[in-house]
Enzyme design. Structure first.
Site, PDB file in Angstrom:
ATOM      1  CG  HIS A 231      -0.207   0.081   2.535  1.00  0.00           C
ATOM      2  ND1 HIS A 231       0.350   1.244   3.019  1.00  0.00           N
ATOM      3  CD2 HIS A 231       0.053  -0.871   3.464  1.00  0.00           C
ATOM      4  CE1 HIS A 231       0.914   1.017   4.192  1.00  0.00           C
ATOM      5  NE2 HIS A 231       0.755  -0.269   4.487  1.00  0.00           N
ATOM      6  CD  GLU A 305       1.665  -5.086   8.366  1.00  0.00           C
ATOM      7  OE1 GLU A 305       1.771  -6.327   8.232  1.00  0.00           O
ATOM      8  OE2 GLU A 305       2.465  -4.259   7.872  1.00  0.00           O
TER       9      GLU A 305
END
Length: 439
Positions: A231, A305
């Protein structure tokens, strides 16, 4: 201490065009295209200052090194060394690959599937070409790195020895020889913290955008290809604050990085897309997909994550004060750390690889799938692709908005090949200049 090593494979050669085995044979020379490719490498590297240049003495590599050096301001003298010669394949050299396949079917199968088992004979002596090449690579590192602490080196050689150099640096064995790719005039960046055996980071692997090809082309039409993207930047990345599973959005620069990644991949056909269900990878994926109408985005929780637990929201200085010694342990032996009230890397490995394998198994031959996730998740996937475990977590750098390319030539059940890693040229050059913040 950091010693940066830029590794380049030689440009297109006459034997490359003929699809002929080269090895130690020195009859192959650069084509006109190969010479142009070398000049393009020099242009891509001209902003860097090199303290030393090492090259193979075989003319296709030494010619490439000379052409690169002509583009560099104040280039040092090129040192050629036998330790950078290509893999020795005496039974095959000068033969067409098609003839090798027909005349040596079992040996070629070993070369492809079990390279450490390939055995040849020269001067009545049996030897294992790939294992010998690994020893050659280790000798180069052990003799060269101590001479160049805190310097930047350029190494120009060949596909086989380059793989062996990279693989020995990160602890891969001869059986892993085929896991990483090296294209003609592809650029790889390694950062050594010390000598061979100390921590090494692959900053980028097999960059080809300077040659007019954003990512390496598939080697056949039926390859299953995945594009793994981290990202874009968040404000906490910029601040160096641990975010983990706190759903921090992209900042303005992160949005721009998502757009830049989209522009970079605009010409690449994408057939499917998957993202972590968190906001920052989801928005990054959506920005990339603006150029790919009709592709729906699948979200997966197993790509979220790592949970840093009570570290989340904290800066490194705060963690050092609150958890003495644990941050240093995370940075040196990450596989041994249990995040307070969070996950450990074995937890991350289990879910990340399960999610990745599910994506691979859903993909059809000849398709490309975009996967957008996070630093720790991507590192776990790249280690898995390379055949490494959690102890190798720090071997792969993942910049915000970076692209990696993984191919499965024979589908989900075969070993993958890392064709390119941590491409950030669309964000500002050969070196990764993205934020070096916390995960």
């Amino acid at each position: 201490m950091t010693t940066r090593v830029i590794i380049v494979r030689h440009g297109e050669s006459t034997y490359n065009v003929e699809r002929r085995v080269q090895g130690h044979c020195d009859k192959s020379t650069l084509t006109e295209k190969g010479r142009s490719m070398a000049v393009q490498v020099g242009a891509a590297l001209k902003e860097l200052t090199f303290d030393a240049i090492y090259a193979s003495p075989l003319q296709r590599a030494s010619q490439t090194a000379a052409l690169i050096a002509e583009q560099l301001p104040n280039a040092p003298t090129i040192t050629t060394t036998e330790q950078l010669k290509e893999i020795n394949l005496p039974w095959w050299e000068e033969l067409l690959f098609d003839d090798v396949i027909s005349k040596f079917p079992e040996e070629y199968r070993q070369w492809r599937d079990a390279p450490h088992q390939l055995k040849m004979t020269i001067d009545d002596r049996d030897f294992f070409p790939v294992a010998d090449l690994y020893e050659q690579a280790k000798r180069f590192w052990n003799q060269t790195l101590p001479q160049h602490a805190n310097q930047t080196l350029l190494v120009v050689a060949h596909s086989g020895i380059n793989r062996a150099l990279i693989n020995t640096a990160i602890g891969l064995k001869p059986e892993d020889y085929q896991r990483l790719d090296q294209s003609n005039c592809g650029i790889t960046v390694l950062n050594f913290s010390g000598g061979l055996g100390d921590q090494v980071q692959i900053e980028s692997l097999n960059l080809t955008a300077h040659l007019g090809t954003p990512i390496p082309k598939p080697k056949s039409d039926d390859v299953v290809r995945l594009l793994l993207v981290r990202h874009g930047e968040t404000q906490w990345n910029r601040e160096g604050r641990f975010q983990g599973q706190i759903d921090v959005p992209l900042n303005e620069n992160g949005q721009r990085q998502g757009d830049q990644a989209g522009e970079f991949l605009k010409s690449v056909k994408i057939d499917a897309a998957v993202s972590s269900s968190m906001a920052r990878p989801k928005e990054t994926a959506e920005r990339i997909l603006q150029h790919h109408a009709g592709i729906s985005l699948q979200l997966r929780d197993d790509l979220r994550e790592i949970s840093h637990g009570t570290w989340e929201g904290k800066l490194e200085a705060e963690i050092r004060a609150d958890y003495p010694g644990l941050l240093d342990q995370w940075q040196s032996h990450p596989e041994t750390v249990q995040m307070p009230e969070g996950e450990n890397l074995n937890d991350v490995w289990t879910r990340a690889i399960a999610g990745w394998q599910a994506i691979v198994e859903q993909a059809q031959p000849g398709t490309t799938t975009l996967v957008v996730a996070h630093d720790a998740i991507n590192k776990a996937i790249l280690c898995h692709v390379a055949g490494l475990g959690p102890e190798s977590f720090w071997n792969f750098k993942q910049g915000n908005g970076a692209v990696s390319v993984i191919d499965y030539p024979q589908g989900a059940k075969a070993d993958p090949i890392l064709r390119a890693g941590n491409i950030t040229v669309h964000l500002g050059g050969v070196l990764d200049k993205t934020a070096a913040g916390a995960l």
